[in-house]
Motif scaffolding. Sequence first.
Motif, PDB file in Angstrom:
ATOM      1  N   ALA A 171       0.829  -1.203   0.000  1.00 35.42           N
ATOM      2  CA  ALA A 171       0.000   0.000   0.000  1.00 35.42           C
ATOM      3  C   ALA A 171       0.863   1.252   0.000  1.00 35.42           C
ATOM      4  CB  ALA A 171      -0.926  -0.009   1.215  1.00 35.42           C
ATOM      5  N   SER A 172       2.022   1.180   0.668  1.00 37.90           N
ATOM      6  CA  SER A 172       2.905   2.347   0.733  1.00 37.90           C
ATOM      7  C   SER A 172       3.454   2.699  -0.645  1.00 37.90           C
ATOM      8  CB  SER A 172       4.047   2.107   1.714  1.00 37.90           C
ATOM      9  OG  SER A 172       4.854   1.008   1.290  1.00 37.90           O
ATOM     10  N   LEU A 173       3.792   1.683  -1.467  1.00 34.03           N
ATOM     11  CA  LEU A 173       4.292   1.957  -2.816  1.00 34.03           C
ATOM     12  C   LEU A 173       3.198   2.601  -3.667  1.00 34.03           C
ATOM     13  CD1 LEU A 173       6.561  -0.196  -5.028  1.00 34.03           C
ATOM     14  CD2 LEU A 173       4.408   0.625  -5.972  1.00 34.03           C
ATOM     15  N   ILE A 174       1.970   2.120  -3.520  1.00 34.92           N
ATOM     16  CA  ILE A 174       0.861   2.680  -4.285  1.00 34.92           C
ATOM     17  C   ILE A 174       0.649   4.145  -3.905  1.00 34.92           C
ATOM     18  CG2 ILE A 174      -1.619   2.517  -4.733  1.00 34.92           C
ATOM     19  CD1 ILE A 174      -1.386  -0.507  -4.256  1.00 34.92           C
ATOM     20  N   GLU A 175       0.714   4.428  -2.615  1.00 36.02           N
ATOM     21  CA  GLU A 175       0.533   5.806  -2.157  1.00 36.02           C
ATOM     22  C   GLU A 175       1.650   6.712  -2.672  1.00 36.02           C
ATOM     23  OE1 GLU A 175       0.280   5.542   2.053  1.00 36.02           O
ATOM     24  OE2 GLU A 175      -1.633   4.445   2.038  1.00 36.02           O
ATOM     25  N   ARG A 176       2.891   6.217  -2.629  1.00 33.38           N
ATOM     26  CA  ARG A 176       4.027   7.021  -3.097  1.00 33.38           C
ATOM     27  C   ARG A 176       3.914   7.330  -4.586  1.00 33.38           C
ATOM     28  NH1 ARG A 176       7.306   3.155  -0.558  1.00 33.38           N
ATOM     29  NH2 ARG A 176       8.206   2.617  -2.588  1.00 33.38           N
ATOM     30  N   GLY A 185     -11.072  -0.530  -3.799  1.00 35.54           N
ATOM     31  CA  GLY A 185      -9.636  -0.738  -3.744  1.00 35.54           C
ATOM     32  C   GLY A 185      -9.012  -1.087  -5.068  1.00 35.54           C
ATOM     33  N   ALA A 186      -9.798  -1.046  -6.162  1.00 33.19           N
ATOM     34  CA  ALA A 186      -9.279  -1.433  -7.476  1.00 33.19           C
ATOM     35  C   ALA A 186      -8.655  -0.239  -8.194  1.00 33.19           C
ATOM     36  CB  ALA A 186     -10.401  -2.023  -8.321  1.00 33.19           C
ATOM     37  N   LEU A 187      -7.763  -0.539  -9.105  1.00 33.02           N
ATOM     38  CA  LEU A 187      -7.118   0.473  -9.932  1.00 33.02           C
ATOM     39  C   LEU A 187      -7.762   0.511 -11.306  1.00 33.02           C
ATOM     40  CD1 LEU A 187      -3.366  -0.357  -9.186  1.00 33.02           C
ATOM     41  CD2 LEU A 187      -4.600   1.635  -8.336  1.00 33.02           C
ATOM     42  N   SER A 188      -7.897   1.709 -11.867  1.00 33.50           N
ATOM     43  CA  SER A 188      -8.350   1.809 -13.244  1.00 33.50           C
ATOM     44  C   SER A 188      -7.222   1.354 -14.161  1.00 33.50           C
ATOM     45  CB  SER A 188      -8.735   3.256 -13.562  1.00 33.50           C
ATOM     46  OG  SER A 188      -7.570   4.083 -13.564  1.00 33.50           O
ATOM     47  N   THR A 189      -7.550   1.115 -15.417  1.00 30.29           N
ATOM     48  CA  THR A 189      -6.529   0.697 -16.375  1.00 30.29           C
ATOM     49  C   THR A 189      -5.424   1.732 -16.497  1.00 30.29           C
ATOM     50  OG1 THR A 189      -8.145  -0.590 -17.629  1.00 30.29           O
ATOM     51  CG2 THR A 189      -6.109   0.000 -18.764  1.00 30.29           C
ATOM     52  N   ASP A 190      -5.788   2.991 -16.535  1.00 23.49           N
ATOM     53  CA  ASP A 190      -4.786   4.054 -16.656  1.00 23.49           C
ATOM     54  C   ASP A 190      -3.901   4.124 -15.425  1.00 23.49           C
ATOM     55  OD1 ASP A 190      -5.722   4.721 -19.140  1.00 23.49           O
ATOM     56  OD2 ASP A 190      -6.994   6.377 -18.442  1.00 23.49           O
ATOM     57  N   GLU A 191      -4.507   3.995 -14.247  1.00 24.57           N
ATOM     58  CA  GLU A 191      -3.723   4.040 -13.007  1.00 24.57           C
ATOM     59  C   GLU A 191      -2.782   2.840 -12.927  1.00 24.57           C
ATOM     60  OE1 GLU A 191      -3.660   6.649 -11.442  1.00 24.57           O
ATOM     61  OE2 GLU A 191      -5.537   7.342 -10.605  1.00 24.57           O
ATOM     62  N   LEU A 195       1.337   2.880 -12.767  1.00 27.23           N
ATOM     63  CA  LEU A 195       2.093   2.199 -11.707  1.00 27.23           C
ATOM     64  C   LEU A 195       3.118   1.239 -12.296  1.00 27.23           C
ATOM     65  CD1 LEU A 195       2.259   2.064  -8.634  1.00 27.23           C
ATOM     66  CD2 LEU A 195       0.566   0.224  -8.685  1.00 27.23           C
ATOM     67  N   LEU A 196       2.689   0.447 -13.270  1.00 23.37           N
ATOM     68  CA  LEU A 196       3.590  -0.532 -13.890  1.00 23.37           C
ATOM     69  C   LEU A 196       4.706   0.156 -14.676  1.00 23.37           C
ATOM     70  CD1 LEU A 196       0.955  -3.090 -15.243  1.00 23.37           C
ATOM     71  CD2 LEU A 196       2.489  -3.428 -13.299  1.00 23.37           C
ATOM     72  N   SER A 197       4.450   1.336 -15.166  1.00 23.69           N
ATOM     73  CA  SER A 197       5.436   2.046 -15.986  1.00 23.69           C
ATOM     74  C   SER A 197       6.462   2.802 -15.160  1.00 23.69           C
ATOM     75  CB  SER A 197       4.727   3.034 -16.931  1.00 23.69           C
ATOM     76  OG  SER A 197       3.855   2.353 -17.804  1.00 23.69           O
ATOM     77  N   LEU A 241       8.594 -11.785  -2.397  1.00 21.25           N
ATOM     78  CA  LEU A 241       7.500 -11.433  -1.492  1.00 21.25           C
ATOM     79  C   LEU A 241       7.953 -10.370  -0.500  1.00 21.25           C
ATOM     80  CD1 LEU A 241       4.662 -12.026  -0.218  1.00 21.25           C
ATOM     81  CD2 LEU A 241       5.841 -13.713   1.216  1.00 21.25           C
ATOM     82  N   SER A 242       9.102 -10.598   0.127  1.00 23.32           N
ATOM     83  CA  SER A 242       9.620  -9.637   1.106  1.00 23.32           C
ATOM     84  C   SER A 242       9.908  -8.289   0.461  1.00 23.32           C
ATOM     85  CB  SER A 242      10.898 -10.193   1.759  1.00 23.32           C
ATOM     86  OG  SER A 242      10.619 -11.362   2.494  1.00 23.32           O
ATOM     87  N   ALA A 243      10.447  -8.332  -0.768  1.00 25.94           N
ATOM     88  CA  ALA A 243      10.748  -7.087  -1.478  1.00 25.94           C
ATOM     89  C   ALA A 243       9.471  -6.302  -1.768  1.00 25.94           C
ATOM     90  CB  ALA A 243      11.495  -7.387  -2.768  1.00 25.94           C
ATOM     91  N   ALA A 244       8.429  -6.999  -2.183  1.00 25.01           N
ATOM     92  CA  ALA A 244       7.159  -6.328  -2.466  1.00 25.01           C
ATOM     93  C   ALA A 244       6.551  -5.752  -1.190  1.00 25.01           C
ATOM     94  CB  ALA A 244       6.188  -7.297  -3.130  1.00 25.01           C
ATOM     95  N   MET A 245       6.589  -6.517  -0.101  1.00 27.08           N
ATOM     96  CA  MET A 245       6.041  -6.019   1.157  1.00 27.08           C
ATOM     97  C   MET A 245       6.836  -4.819   1.663  1.00 27.08           C
ATOM     98  SD  MET A 245       4.776  -9.347   3.352  1.00 27.08           S
ATOM     99  CE  MET A 245       6.418 -10.073   3.514  1.00 27.08           C
ATOM    100  N   GLY A 246       8.126  -4.785   1.348  1.00 29.02           N
ATOM    101  CA  GLY A 246       8.973  -3.679   1.763  1.00 29.02           C
ATOM    102  C   GLY A 246       8.865  -2.462   0.875  1.00 29.02           C
ATOM    103  N   GLY A 247       8.007  -2.511  -0.148  1.00 27.62           N
ATOM    104  CA  GLY A 247       7.809  -1.364  -1.017  1.00 27.62           C
ATOM    105  C   GLY A 247       8.892  -1.154  -2.049  1.00 27.62           C
ATOM    106  N   ILE A 248       9.697  -2.205  -2.321  1.00 28.76           N
ATOM    107  CA  ILE A 248      10.793  -2.080  -3.288  1.00 28.76           C
ATOM    108  C   ILE A 248      10.264  -2.039  -4.722  1.00 28.76           C
ATOM    109  CG2 ILE A 248      12.799  -3.296  -4.242  1.00 28.76           C
ATOM    110  CD1 ILE A 248      13.419  -4.238  -1.395  1.00 28.76           C
ATOM    111  N   GLY A 249       9.193  -2.765  -4.978  1.00 27.51           N
ATOM    112  CA  GLY A 249       8.641  -2.807  -6.329  1.00 27.51           C
ATOM    113  C   GLY A 249       7.403  -3.664  -6.389  1.00 27.51           C
ATOM    114  N   ILE A 250       6.979  -3.967  -7.615  1.00 28.13           N
ATOM    115  CA  ILE A 250       5.806  -4.804  -7.862  1.00 28.13           C
ATOM    116  C   ILE A 250       6.286  -6.211  -8.198  1.00 28.13           C
ATOM    117  CG2 ILE A 250       3.735  -5.098  -9.274  1.00 28.13           C
ATOM    118  CD1 ILE A 250       3.944  -2.107  -9.939  1.00 28.13           C
ATOM    119  N   ALA A 251       5.680  -7.211  -7.574  1.00 22.48           N
ATOM    120  CA  ALA A 251       6.095  -8.593  -7.808  1.00 22.48           C
ATOM    121  C   ALA A 251       4.948  -9.416  -8.356  1.00 22.48           C
ATOM    122  CB  ALA A 251       6.611  -9.221  -6.507  1.00 22.48           C
ATOM    123  N   LEU A 252       5.268 -10.268  -9.322  1.00 19.84           N
ATOM    124  CA  LEU A 252       4.310 -11.271  -9.805  1.00 19.84           C
ATOM    125  C   LEU A 252       4.478 -12.503  -8.919  1.00 19.84           C
ATOM    126  CD1 LEU A 252       4.375 -11.406 -13.715  1.00 19.84           C
ATOM    127  CD2 LEU A 252       2.471 -10.744 -12.253  1.00 19.84           C
TER     128      LEU A 252
END
Length: 316
Positions: A171-176, A185-191, A195-197, A241-252
């Motif tokens: 959630a912190s990465l999304i806010e930043r 809690g869903a994101l639009s396609t543009d949002e 985020l992915l870009s 998983l830990s990296a994603a929870m730590g706000g480092i990036g987006i993980a599949l």
Amino acid sequence: MHHLPSTTALRCFDASARLLSFTKAAQVVKLTQSAVSHHIQALEQTLGIELFERDRSGLKLTKAGLRYWEDISTVLHQLERAAMRAVAGDEVGHRLNIAVPSAFANFWLMPRLSSFIECHRDIMLNLTNRIDGENALISNDDAAIELCEGATPSIKAREILSLVYQPYASASLIERSGVSRDSNGALSTDELMHLLSNAPLIRTSMVGAWTAWIKASGLSSPSLAERAEQGPVYAQASLALSAAMGGIGIALLPKYIVCGAMDTGQLVRLSAVGWKANRGYFLRWPARQSGNLALMRFEAWIASQAEAEAAMPTRD
């Protein structure tokens, strides 16, 4: 044939067939490379068949060699277990050694394992760590849980868990990032595209996962496709998983590993689109172990756990 091959010759052949190398086999049976080669040649003369094809690239079992190996490996394993029981008593016959990748063990197997132990108190189950991709034949384990495509020659397999990957972030990465979510809690396609870009796309040992997911999502663009192959690599899913929870990036990540983090709000699923990998987790064992009753009981138990998992409703 006037006499049976020696157990030393059979051990040399078994090790050579598993490792496809006389040099490596020599280390296993504690003989010199030339002694192993001599035993193999003598065995071929005794049997009147060629067991290996030999060329510059190394060793390869012939069809006759593969059939013979499947037969004698079962006998050797029975002799080994008989010797162990003779020394330590019948208790050894109920020991089961399973190699497991750490992420699968921690997030899927261990939370369920007490039910197996409770119902099978006569089996002493030993777990060892296995790195994904390691050959199930090259070990003293009775079986292994592996991330792979399933059965191979001389290896039986039971699928435990198919893997469907979806993108997750904290959630912190999304806010930043400055993007906003709707009331659900869903994101639009543009949002989501924004985020992915802009956020790092964390990669794992599942090569090509981001590229495949982007294609499945319909969000493909030249810049996004390029970024998919440039993110940081965290080889193990638990690290990603830990990296994603730590706000480092987006993980599949697959569902089994994110459930806890989703429940606690440490991760947010960014899209309902999933990409199913061509590999999954399988319980695999050498064909010679098919008579191992303790293993067959473990297989039946883990199959029932897998079926219960598959029947559970998909969670958001």
